[in-house]
Design a protein around this motif. Structure first.
Motif, PDB file in Angstrom:
ATOM      1  N   GLY A  99     -26.936 -20.592  10.541  1.00 17.16           N
ATOM      2  CA  GLY A  99     -25.748 -19.792  10.312  1.00 17.16           C
ATOM      3  C   GLY A  99     -25.274 -19.055  11.550  1.00 17.16           C
ATOM      4  N   ILE A 100     -24.081 -18.479  11.444  1.00 19.78           N
ATOM      5  CA  ILE A 100     -23.469 -17.730  12.539  1.00 19.78           C
ATOM      6  C   ILE A 100     -23.963 -16.288  12.482  1.00 19.78           C
ATOM      7  N   ARG A 107     -25.157 -14.298   8.385  1.00 19.64           N
ATOM      8  CA  ARG A 107     -24.654 -14.356   7.007  1.00 19.64           C
ATOM      9  C   ARG A 107     -23.580 -15.412   6.781  1.00 19.64           C
ATOM     10  N   TRP A 108     -23.135 -16.102   7.817  1.00 18.31           N
ATOM     11  CA  TRP A 108     -21.969 -16.954   7.691  1.00 18.31           C
ATOM     12  C   TRP A 108     -22.270 -18.402   8.044  1.00 18.31           C
ATOM     13  N   LEU A 109     -21.588 -19.292   7.357  1.00 22.00           N
ATOM     14  CA  LEU A 109     -21.524 -20.701   7.716  1.00 22.00           C
ATOM     15  C   LEU A 109     -20.082 -21.020   8.068  1.00 22.00           C
ATOM     16  N   GLY A 110     -19.909 -21.850   9.074  1.00 19.05           N
ATOM     17  CA  GLY A 110     -18.538 -22.195   9.425  1.00 19.05           C
ATOM     18  C   GLY A 110     -18.465 -22.896  10.757  1.00 19.05           C
ATOM     19  N   TYR A 111     -17.243 -23.121  11.165  1.00 23.13           N
ATOM     20  CA  TYR A 111     -17.002 -23.789  12.443  1.00 23.13           C
ATOM     21  C   TYR A 111     -15.779 -23.134  13.086  1.00 23.13           C
ATOM     22  N   GLY A 112     -15.936 -22.719  14.329  1.00 24.27           N
ATOM     23  CA  GLY A 112     -14.827 -22.061  15.010  1.00 24.27           C
ATOM     24  C   GLY A 112     -14.520 -20.722  14.378  1.00 24.27           C
ATOM     25  N   SER A 113     -13.239 -20.517  14.086  1.00 22.44           N
ATOM     26  CA  SER A 113     -12.805 -19.254  13.486  1.00 22.44           C
ATOM     27  C   SER A 113     -12.943 -19.244  11.966  1.00 22.44           C
ATOM     28  N   PHE A 114     -13.231 -20.415  11.362  1.00 21.42           N
ATOM     29  CA  PHE A 114     -13.356 -20.487   9.904  1.00 21.42           C
ATOM     30  C   PHE A 114     -14.800 -20.202   9.505  1.00 21.42           C
ATOM     31  N   LEU A 164     -33.144 -11.463   3.795  1.00 21.37           N
ATOM     32  CA  LEU A 164     -33.558 -12.033   5.077  1.00 21.37           C
ATOM     33  C   LEU A 164     -32.369 -12.204   6.019  1.00 21.37           C
ATOM     34  N   GLU A 165     -31.168 -12.262   5.467  1.00 20.34           N
ATOM     35  CA  GLU A 165     -29.955 -12.298   6.287  1.00 20.34           C
ATOM     36  C   GLU A 165     -29.631 -10.911   6.840  1.00 20.34           C
ATOM     37  N   SER A 166     -30.440  -9.942   6.445  1.00 19.55           N
ATOM     38  CA  SER A 166     -30.225  -8.538   6.816  1.00 19.55           C
ATOM     39  C   SER A 166     -29.009  -7.951   6.117  1.00 19.55           C
ATOM     40  N   ASP A 167     -28.780  -8.387   4.874  1.00 21.44           N
ATOM     41  CA  ASP A 167     -27.677  -7.850   4.072  1.00 21.44           C
ATOM     42  C   ASP A 167     -28.269  -7.049   2.919  1.00 21.44           C
ATOM     43  N   TYR A 168     -28.605  -5.802   3.196  1.00 24.93           N
ATOM     44  CA  TYR A 168     -29.249  -4.955   2.197  1.00 24.93           C
ATOM     45  C   TYR A 168     -28.298  -4.603   1.055  1.00 24.93           C
ATOM     46  N   GLY A 169     -27.033  -4.402   1.379  1.00 19.79           N
ATOM     47  CA  GLY A 169     -26.065  -4.020   0.359  1.00 19.79           C
ATOM     48  C   GLY A 169     -25.853  -5.107  -0.668  1.00 19.79           C
TER      49      GLY A 169
END
Length: 385
Positions: A99-100, A107-114, A164-169
């Motif tokens: 992931g990005i 937390r993100w999957l994507g390519y470029g700006s998407f 594990l993505e460090s997204d506690y919220g």
């Protein structure tokens, strides 16, 4: 000769349902969001139109997803509950691997700006799978293993990957919604209460061991001492709300988005709303979210079975609890946490999730309120004189 009284067509009266109230509130929130987003993103590189165009694109996609969710047969979709859950868990795992990463969080999957934030779609996948499991095991909910342990493992499988993505919220939100659904389904309190207390304790330990999160908690407890470092954003948000007063300084006349308040167009957009449009509009937003919650409670009382009751309740909770967290953070009632304000903040992934949630609510309204067909059609001889 046909009797005029027998052949009369009954008039259809416009009825206001809880689901229609929810749709109206959502439309109002989206409209407010587009207006304030234009102003909040004006100092950002690319100008206000860059974010506004992107928001319109994702809004169109969200409406499309909502339309599909409103048309699908929920009972038929239950056949794919486990594949949907598996796909969501795979997406979370893939995010951890390739992931990005932004600001230390992957937390993100994507390519470029998407980019798409996979944890957003994991929320509805968890609710769907949990509702399906609890419905098919309704008679075993008093059993520790099948009625409590297995559903907790289901919730935990999502929670572990997200934290594990460090997204506690997002982890706290997902876990809270899952445990509430477990309680509403009929799980025993003697199993549930120790689990809740243990989870809260474990979460508190993880926060205490994480320097970034612990600093946010300390800045929440002593905002004046940390207004130039960790508590900068919450302090500036309060300044924005105080500056707005009752009437606001006027749309586009706010100062906080001009490099004073970071993330003004996403997590802290409510502060910009308060500064520029004043107390009247901030209270309007709070009332709209409160109305969605109350109307949702009234709506789910008509659910035909446990699965659809839990599924729609989960959708309402995801919308309401996320809005509570965001509003609490901006007003310094809760420690700082990056979480979008539903339907208002800039951000494609959350807007797509909200479209799915509202679509499911509309779906339930269509099927739950569908009139029963007549047993038989009266013959022509029965209505002729």
């Amino acid at each position: 000769m046909v009797s005029s009284t027998s052949a009369a067509v009954p008039r259809r009266h416009l009825t206001i349902t809880p689901a229609s109230v929810i749709v109206v509130c959502v439309a109002a929130l989206i409209s407010i969001g587009l207006v304030v987003l234009f102003s909040a993103s004006s100092p950002i590189k690319g100008g206000p139109y860059a974010y506004l165009y992107k928001q319109f694109i994702f809004l169109g996609m969200a409406i499309g997803l909502g339309w599909l969710a409103a048309r699908v047969d929920l009972e038929q979709l239950r056949k794919f509950a486990w594949p949907i859950m598996g796909l969501a868990l795979f997406a979370l795992l893939l995010t951890l691997l390739v992931g990005i990463s932004v600001n230390g969080s992957r937390r993100w999957l994507g390519y470029g700006s998407f980019r798409l934030q996979t944890s957003e779609f994991a929320k509805i996948a968890m609710v769907f799978a949990l509702a399906h499991y609890l419905a098919i095991n309704q008679s075993r909910l008093h059993d520790f293993v099948k009625g409590f342990l297995y559903p907790c493992l289901l919730i935990g499988s999502f929670a572990i990957l997200i934290i594990l993505e460090s997204d506690y919220g997002a982890t706290a939100l997902l876990g809270s919604v899952g445990l509430i659904l477990l309680f509403l389904a009929g799980a025993r309190l003697k199993f549930l209460l120790p689990c809740v207390l243990g989870t809260v304790a474990a979460f508190a330990v993880m926060v205490a061991l994480n320097p970034v999160r612990m600093t946010r908690v300390l800045s929440f407890l002593s905002p004046e001492e940390h207004k130039q470092d960790a508590g900068y954003q919450p302090y500036q948000a309060l300044v924005a709300l105080a500056s707005g007063g009752v009437d606001g300084v006027g749309l586009g006349n706010g100062r906080q988005q001009n490099a004073f308040l970071p993330e003004a167009h996403t997590d802290y957009i409510f502060a910009i709303l308060g500064e520029e449009m004043g107390l009247i509009f901030t209270l309007t937003v709070v009332i709209l979210f409160g109305t969605i919650f109350v109307a949702g409670l009234m709506h789910v009382r008509r659910a035909p079975n446990l699965f659809q009751f839990l599924l729609v309740t989960g959708c309402i909770l995801l919308i309401s609890m996320q809005s509570i967290v965001n509003l609490g953070v901006v007003t310094s009632l809760l420690p700082s946490k990056g979480m979008s304000l539903p339907f208002i903040s800039a951000g494609g992934s959350n807007l797509l999730l909200m479209g799915l949630l509202v679509g499911i609510v509309i779906n339930s309204a269509r099927t739950w309120e569908r009139p029963k067909p007549l047993l038989r059609r009266r013959s022509l001889t029965e209505v002729t004189a």
